[in-house]
Scaffold this motif. Structure first.
Motif, PDB file in Angstrom:
ATOM      1  N   THR A 107      27.522 -52.589  23.712  1.00  0.00           N
ATOM      2  CA  THR A 107      28.420 -52.795  22.574  1.00  0.00           C
ATOM      3  C   THR A 107      27.616 -52.894  21.291  1.00  0.00           C
ATOM      4  O   THR A 107      26.430 -53.202  21.302  1.00  0.00           O
ATOM      5  CB  THR A 107      29.273 -54.089  22.692  1.00  0.00           C
ATOM      6  N   HIS A 108      28.319 -52.665  20.198  1.00  0.00           N
ATOM      7  CA  HIS A 108      27.783 -52.862  18.856  1.00  0.00           C
ATOM      8  C   HIS A 108      28.592 -54.011  18.240  1.00  0.00           C
ATOM      9  O   HIS A 108      29.421 -53.806  17.355  1.00  0.00           O
ATOM     10  CB  HIS A 108      27.902 -51.575  18.050  1.00  0.00           C
ATOM     11  N   LEU A 109      28.352 -55.201  18.734  1.00  0.00           N
ATOM     12  CA  LEU A 109      29.222 -56.343  18.479  1.00  0.00           C
ATOM     13  C   LEU A 109      29.281 -56.760  17.017  1.00  0.00           C
ATOM     14  O   LEU A 109      30.344 -57.119  16.513  1.00  0.00           O
ATOM     15  CB  LEU A 109      28.755 -57.533  19.330  1.00  0.00           C
ATOM     16  N   VAL A 110      28.140 -56.732  16.329  1.00  0.00           N
ATOM     17  CA  VAL A 110      28.056 -57.351  15.009  1.00  0.00           C
ATOM     18  C   VAL A 110      28.057 -56.270  13.926  1.00  0.00           C
ATOM     19  O   VAL A 110      27.139 -55.446  13.843  1.00  0.00           O
ATOM     20  CB  VAL A 110      26.781 -58.215  14.888  1.00  0.00           C
ATOM     21  N   PHE A 111      29.097 -56.292  13.090  1.00  0.00           N
ATOM     22  CA  PHE A 111      29.192 -55.311  12.004  1.00  0.00           C
ATOM     23  C   PHE A 111      30.165 -55.824  10.963  1.00  0.00           C
ATOM     24  O   PHE A 111      30.981 -56.723  11.225  1.00  0.00           O
ATOM     25  CB  PHE A 111      29.647 -53.936  12.526  1.00  0.00           C
ATOM     26  N   GLY A 112      30.107 -55.236   9.794  1.00  0.00           N
ATOM     27  CA  GLY A 112      31.053 -55.557   8.739  1.00  0.00           C
ATOM     28  C   GLY A 112      32.096 -54.464   8.595  1.00  0.00           C
ATOM     29  O   GLY A 112      31.833 -53.286   8.841  1.00  0.00           O
ATOM     30  N   GLY A 113      33.314 -54.861   8.187  1.00  0.00           N
ATOM     31  CA  GLY A 113      34.371 -53.886   7.916  1.00  0.00           C
ATOM     32  C   GLY A 113      34.857 -53.184   9.165  1.00  0.00           C
ATOM     33  O   GLY A 113      34.692 -53.646  10.289  1.00  0.00           O
ATOM     34  N   ASN A 114      35.482 -52.019   8.952  1.00  0.00           N
ATOM     35  CA  ASN A 114      35.905 -51.151  10.052  1.00  0.00           C
ATOM     36  C   ASN A 114      35.973 -49.727   9.514  1.00  0.00           C
ATOM     37  O   ASN A 114      35.693 -49.492   8.333  1.00  0.00           O
ATOM     38  CB  ASN A 114      37.246 -51.607  10.648  1.00  0.00           C
ATOM     39  N   ARG A 115      36.337 -48.784  10.367  1.00  0.00           N
ATOM     40  CA  ARG A 115      36.402 -47.392   9.911  1.00  0.00           C
ATOM     41  C   ARG A 115      37.779 -46.795  10.155  1.00  0.00           C
ATOM     42  O   ARG A 115      37.911 -45.609  10.474  1.00  0.00           O
ATOM     43  CB  ARG A 115      35.286 -46.569  10.583  1.00  0.00           C
ATOM     44  N   ALA A 116      38.811 -47.622   9.985  1.00  0.00           N
ATOM     45  CA  ALA A 116      40.176 -47.117  10.139  1.00  0.00           C
ATOM     46  C   ALA A 116      40.450 -45.993   9.145  1.00  0.00           C
ATOM     47  O   ALA A 116      41.240 -45.077   9.431  1.00  0.00           O
ATOM     48  CB  ALA A 116      41.172 -48.249   9.955  1.00  0.00           C
ATOM     49  N   HIS A 117      39.789 -46.049   7.974  1.00  0.00           N
ATOM     50  CA  HIS A 117      40.021 -45.018   6.959  1.00  0.00           C
ATOM     51  C   HIS A 117      39.512 -43.644   7.408  1.00  0.00           C
ATOM     52  O   HIS A 117      39.887 -42.617   6.827  1.00  0.00           O
ATOM     53  CB  HIS A 117      39.340 -45.410   5.644  1.00  0.00           C
ATOM     54  N   GLU A 118      38.657 -43.586   8.432  1.00  0.00           N
ATOM     55  CA  GLU A 118      38.152 -42.307   8.930  1.00  0.00           C
ATOM     56  C   GLU A 118      38.983 -41.761  10.085  1.00  0.00           C
ATOM     57  O   GLU A 118      38.785 -40.616  10.508  1.00  0.00           O
ATOM     58  CB  GLU A 118      36.698 -42.452   9.385  1.00  0.00           C
ATOM     59  N   PHE A 119      39.900 -42.566  10.599  1.00  0.00           N
ATOM     60  CA  PHE A 119      40.660 -42.157  11.783  1.00  0.00           C
ATOM     61  C   PHE A 119      41.460 -40.888  11.502  1.00  0.00           C
ATOM     62  O   PHE A 119      41.471 -39.943  12.303  1.00  0.00           O
ATOM     63  CB  PHE A 119      41.573 -43.298  12.223  1.00  0.00           C
TER      64      PHE A 119
END
Length: 423
Positions: free
Chosen positions: A89-101
């Motif tokens: 997993t890549h557990l730790v991150f900021g934001g999301n990439r819903a805008h790229e879906f």
């Protein structure tokens, strides 16, 4: 602990106890062993404190060890099994990439979006901008979600900082998150995820030299494994080999993201260096898999990620049936991350592995438990129901192993026990 100590936890009358026990003790399950592990009908698991002490059929239960303080859990009509192990997993991150879906839905590929400055680089910008407190809160939120799916041990990769301070912060946050809640967290350093904008002119070799010189020396004792993404648009084969060779000399275990989108030879290269796991493998050929299995004597695990091609709308899935038949140990994971798999549902991953990769239900379960534990160096303490291992246990709402991948996308978990305690 004394052999006569009273049980602190007894889960009894399970319709099936899925032990994952059956192969050689010194290597992952491979070949026919992957689906030949022992199922106990009408069975129990007994624990003292945080350890399993007895597993067997109800007829073999030592009733003398049931005391007034023993917690007894009835599992009539249910499956009892080890906690799931989430090994990529890549557990730790900021934001999301819903805008790229929607861009993906319009036909842009993973590499198209990355080349335009999106993808991983989009998450890098959001992660660099996030505070440590925000990253920790996000990680704890996601870990709570994983726990509801029955994941009791989880690997957490860095890789969304791509500079010294942020990468070290991601490893630190992963470790802190593991200490603040019950799911065991195993950090892996993926500083070589892609080349950051600051090194675009200098190139991949200059960036990994920077990582080796400025970052890895501060990771001793913080992360056991170093990982690299060997792919077009990320790190070419020669640079990935150089980086892993140097990291190995520094005492790190090795992993690689390879053969996800193209066959560049990264899996064979990393396996030849003694990698603990080779991950993705969608374009790894059965012939190469057979060579890896023979060369490593079945000790390098291929971690397969079936939800990634599903989410990216790709047609190619790793040919796991051929891998298994050629003796290559395989594990299953979601690859939880904000870009190519925003899902924590390792049960769904098992179902897709059966539908698209040729797994049987028993093979899929072993790949998401014991073999996944081998893929992150935790096989001594989790992944199977054996005396001496940590009491990470799941009670499922289904009565047999056959129903687990059948109920597509459902979460079958009724009870989660980690270290002998219910969560």
């Amino acid at each position: 602990m004394p052999d006569s100590a009273p049980y602190s936890l007894l889960i009894q009358h399970a319709a099936q106890v899925l032990t994952m026990v059956g192969g050689p003790p010194d290597r992952p399950l491979a070949g026919s062993d992957l689906g030949a592990w022992t199922i106990i009908e009408n069975g129990f698991v007994a624990c003292v404190d945080d350890k399993i002490v007895a597993v067997g059929p109800m007829a073999g239960l030592d009733a003398a060890r049931i005391g007034p303080a023993t917690r007894i859990v009835e599992a009539t009509g249910c499956v009892l099994m080890p906690g799931l192990v989430e090994c990529h997993t890549h557990l730790v991150f900021g934001g999301n990439r819903a805008h790229e879906f929607e861009r993906k839905l319009r036909g842009e590929t993973y590499l198209d979006i990355l080349a335009s400055g999106g993808g991983i680089l989009s998450t890098v910008r959001a992660t660099r901008a996030a505070s440590e407190a925000e990253l920790l809160a996000n990680a704890l939120h996601h870990l709570a979600g994983f726990r509801r799916y029955g994941i009791t041990t989880l690997e957490a990769k860095s890789g969304y900082g791509l500079d010294r301070d942020t990468e070290l912060r991601l490893v630190r946050v992963a470790r802190e998150a593991g200490q603040r809640q019950p799911v065991r967290v195993v950090p892996t350093f993926l500083g070589a995820h892609v080349v950051p904008p600051e090194f675009k002119a200098a190139g991949p070799r200059a960036y990994v030299d920077f990582m080796l010189r400025e970052v890895l020396s501060d990771l001793k004792g913080e992360a056991a494994f170093v990982d690299v993404f060997c792919e077009e648009g990320a790190f070419p084969l020669d640079v990935a080999r150089y980086y892993l060779e140097q990291a190995h000399k520094m005492g790190f275990g090795l992993k690689i993201h390879a053969e996800q989108l193209h066959d560049l030879g990264g899996c064979e290269m990393a396996a030849a260096l003694g990698a603990t796991s080779i991950d993705h493998c969608d374009y790894l050929t059965p012939a190469a898999a057979a060579r890896i299995a023979q060369h490593t004597q079945g000790r390098t695990v291929a971690v397969l990620l079936p939800l990634v091609p599903l989410f990216l709308r790709q047609e190619v899935y790793a040919p796991a049936r051929e891998f298994i038949d050629n003796g290559l140990p395989v594990a299953l994971s979601t690859d939880f991350n904000p870009g190519s798999c925003p899902s924590k549902n390792l049960w769904l991953a098992q179902s897709v592995a059966c539908l698209k990769m040729g797994f049987t239900p028993k093979e899929a379960l072993a790949a998401a438990t014991l073999n996944a534990a081998w893929a992150i160096g935790q096989q001594h303490d989790c992944g199977s129901l054996e005396p001496g291992k940590r009491a990470d246990l799941l009670v499922l709402h289904v009565p047999s192993v056959a129903e687990i991948p059948y109920w597509l996308g459902e979460n079958p978990v009724r009870d989660v026990f980690i270290g002998g305690r219910e969560w």
